[in-house]
Design a protein around this motif. Structure first.
Motif, mmCIF file in Angstrom:
data_model
loop_
_atom_site.group_PDB
_atom_site.id
_atom_site.type_symbol
_atom_site.label_atom_id
_atom_site.label_comp_id
_atom_site.label_asym_id
_atom_site.label_seq_id
_atom_site.Cartn_x
_atom_site.Cartn_y
_atom_site.Cartn_z
ATOM 1 N N GLY A 175 0.779 -1.229 -0.134
ATOM 2 C CA GLY A 175 0.029 -0.027 -0.020
ATOM 3 C C GLY A 175 1.089 1.310 0.138
ATOM 4 N N GLY A 176 0.083 2.406 -0.174
ATOM 5 C CA GLY A 176 1.052 3.858 -0.151
ATOM 6 C C GLY A 176 1.554 4.050 1.126
ATOM 7 N N ASN A 177 2.690 4.580 1.159
ATOM 8 C CA ASN A 177 3.418 5.138 2.398
ATOM 9 C C ASN A 177 4.208 6.394 1.917
ATOM 10 N N TYR A 178 5.043 6.650 2.927
ATOM 11 C CA TYR A 178 5.889 8.099 2.889
ATOM 12 C C TYR A 178 7.379 7.800 2.442
ATOM 13 N N LEU A 179 7.545 6.411 2.092
ATOM 14 C CA LEU A 179 9.093 6.137 1.482
ATOM 15 C C LEU A 179 9.048 6.708 -0.068
ATOM 16 N N THR A 180 9.652 7.735 -0.419
ATOM 17 C CA THR A 180 9.469 8.232 -1.771
ATOM 18 C C THR A 180 10.763 8.068 -2.595
ATOM 19 N N ARG A 217 17.997 3.122 -7.678
ATOM 20 C CA ARG A 217 17.836 1.734 -8.178
ATOM 21 C C ARG A 217 16.697 1.790 -9.308
ATOM 22 N N LEU A 218 16.061 2.945 -9.290
ATOM 23 C CA LEU A 218 14.899 3.265 -10.400
ATOM 24 C C LEU A 218 15.734 3.596 -11.675
ATOM 25 N N LEU A 219 15.361 2.766 -12.575
ATOM 26 C CA LEU A 219 16.056 2.709 -14.064
ATOM 27 C C LEU A 219 15.173 3.869 -14.928
ATOM 28 N N TYR A 220 13.755 3.473 -14.798
ATOM 29 C CA TYR A 220 12.824 4.202 -15.650
ATOM 30 C C TYR A 220 11.325 3.933 -15.173
ATOM 31 N N ALA A 221 10.599 5.056 -15.288
ATOM 32 C CA ALA A 221 9.101 4.938 -15.056
ATOM 33 C C ALA A 221 8.429 5.771 -15.962
ATOM 34 N N ASN A 222 7.063 5.248 -16.541
ATOM 35 C CA ASN A 222 6.225 6.236 -17.135
ATOM 36 C C ASN A 222 4.921 5.572 -16.336
ATOM 37 N N ASP A 223 3.718 6.277 -16.910
ATOM 38 C CA ASP A 223 2.606 6.206 -16.406
ATOM 39 C C ASP A 223 1.979 4.670 -16.271
ATOM 40 N N ASN A 224 2.681 3.900 -17.386
ATOM 41 C CA ASN A 224 2.133 2.281 -17.272
ATOM 42 C C ASN A 224 3.101 1.450 -16.186
ATOM 43 N N GLY A 282 17.857 1.564 3.328
ATOM 44 C CA GLY A 282 17.858 1.363 2.019
ATOM 45 C C GLY A 282 17.323 0.163 1.772
ATOM 46 N N SER A 283 17.121 -0.669 2.687
ATOM 47 C CA SER A 283 16.554 -2.107 2.179
ATOM 48 C C SER A 283 15.185 -1.979 2.266
ATOM 49 N N TYR A 284 14.159 -0.737 2.524
ATOM 50 C CA TYR A 284 13.041 -0.580 2.427
ATOM 51 C C TYR A 284 12.677 0.376 1.498
ATOM 52 N N GLN A 285 13.515 1.232 0.909
ATOM 53 C CA GLN A 285 13.022 2.215 -0.019
ATOM 54 C C GLN A 285 12.492 1.780 -1.473
ATOM 55 N N VAL A 286 13.393 0.823 -1.868
ATOM 56 C CA VAL A 286 12.494 0.241 -3.248
ATOM 57 C C VAL A 286 11.232 -0.236 -3.032
ATOM 58 N N TRP A 287 11.065 -1.020 -2.092
ATOM 59 C CA TRP A 287 9.794 -1.528 -1.780
ATOM 60 C C TRP A 287 8.682 -0.568 -1.467
ATOM 61 N N GLY A 288 8.880 0.580 -0.784
ATOM 62 C CA GLY A 288 8.051 1.717 -0.487
ATOM 63 C C GLY A 288 7.792 2.262 -1.893
ATOM 64 N N TRP A 289 8.738 2.547 -2.545
ATOM 65 C CA TRP A 289 8.697 3.397 -3.992
ATOM 66 C C TRP A 289 7.867 2.488 -4.847
ATOM 67 N N ILE A 290 7.956 1.347 -5.020
ATOM 68 C CA ILE A 290 7.265 0.437 -5.832
ATOM 69 C C ILE A 290 5.583 0.350 -5.520
ATOM 70 N N ASN A 291 5.562 0.455 -4.009
ATOM 71 C CA ASN A 291 4.108 0.250 -3.649
ATOM 72 C C ASN A 291 3.361 1.763 -3.924
ATOM 73 N N CYS A 346 0.215 1.997 -6.429
ATOM 74 C CA CYS A 346 -1.181 2.723 -5.866
ATOM 75 C C CYS A 346 -1.145 3.858 -6.812
ATOM 76 N N ALA A 347 -0.400 4.306 -7.456
ATOM 77 C CA ALA A 347 -0.591 5.843 -8.068
ATOM 78 C C ALA A 347 -0.543 6.662 -7.116
ATOM 79 N N ASN A 348 0.337 6.542 -6.253
ATOM 80 C CA ASN A 348 0.307 7.600 -5.203
ATOM 81 C C ASN A 348 1.192 8.916 -5.828
ATOM 82 N N ASP A 349 0.720 10.163 -5.708
ATOM 83 C CA ASP A 349 1.443 11.257 -6.372
ATOM 84 C C ASP A 349 2.655 11.503 -5.526
#
Length: 274
Positions: free
Chosen positions: A19-24, A29-36, A204-213, A217-220
């Motif tokens: 679910g959504g969280n405050y780990l932004t 580790r993020l390579l690329y992201a778009n709306d899909n 650092g072991s939680y940030q990727v999980w937080g961002w993906i969630n 969830c399309a969290n702004d």
């Protein structure tokens, strides 16, 4: 309190909430992201080289040690022959087990390319991996798989059936890994797992999980331009990271599927069973 996901995984620290969280922060580790979809790297080049070097050194040391132990058992004769035999046999078994554990680590670091990215499509709820067969948390393996060092695992998963857990590596450096447990639908029984974010320090072991969630969830709170490649650089991302790495054409096209119907048409086009 043990993990609710069974069987219990070695080194378990805790289960992670979806679910959504405050780990932004994607923590580089993020390579690329778009709306899909978004793509995360799972092996940095520095870590890959380091663990490849360590595993290679251990293999180089262990193989001669095993040969010497065999010679000790069959050639060396003393009044304490039985004690020598017991010592050499037990030491040989320990060395053999160590080699058995180290070879998969060596293989997956040797053959992993471009960070072994994992893809998350938030419109279809699908997750895609194209990775070394040995890039996982398994201990017991069929030794015959060692004859195929470049073997790959290319699979599609449902995000709904993936649950996160954190494990530690039992070392003095206290490195944590985030693992995606693949569960049978509507149960806590795990049938597979995916390494999501291995061997990280602290938060650092939680940030990727937080961002993906947040992404799923399309969290702004997150930005789709936090990755190495910006939103408009999808063509460059696919050329430099995806192309030539054995990703099936249908899967690459499915990265951008926006509905389940569109995904079904893509699979039908390439004669892929759903």
């Amino acid at each position: 309190m043990p993990s609710k996901y069974q069987p219990q995984i070695l080194g378990w620290i805790g289960d992670l909430d979806k679910g959504g969280n405050y780990l932004t922060g994607a923590d580089q580790r993020l390579l690329y992201a778009n709306d899909n979809y978004c793509a995360f790297i799972r092996k940095t080049k520095s870590n890959q080289i380091f663990y490849l070097f360590i595993s290679l050194i251990l293999i180089i040391l262990l193989i001669p040690t095993m040969v010497l132990l065999i010679l000790l058992f069959f050639v060396y004769n003393t009044e304490n022959e039985s004690e020598i035999a017991i010592l050499s046999i037990s030491s040989f078994i320990l060395c053999f087990f160590a080699i058995y554990i180290i070879i998969p680590e060596f293989y997956h670091n040797l053959f992993t390319r471009r960070g072994s990215p994992i893809i998350f499509n938030r419109k279809t709820g699908k997750v895609y991996v194209n990775e070394s067969y040995f890039f996982n948390f398994m201990v017991l393996r069929n030794p015959l798989t060692f004859l195929h060092p470049n073997k790959k695992r290319i699979k599609e998963y449902d995000w709904a059936y993936l649950q996160g857990v954190v494990v530690h590596n039992y070392s003095r450096y206290s490195l944590n890994s985030t693992i995606l447990m693949v569960c049978k639908p509507n149960t806590y029984k795990t049938i597979d797992h995916i390494m999501l974010d291995p061997l990280r320090n602290g938060i650092g072991s939680y940030q990727v999980w937080g961002w993906i969630n947040n992404f799923m969830c399309a969290n702004d709170l997150i930005s789709l331009n936090d990755g190495k490649y910006k939103w408009e650089q999808e063509t460059q991302f696919k050329k430099e990271i995806i192309k030539g790495q054995g990703w099936p054409d249908w899967m690459v096209e499915a990265f951008n599927a926006t509905t389940h119907d569109e995904l079904a048409k893509i699979k039908q086009k390439y004669n892929i069973e759903s």
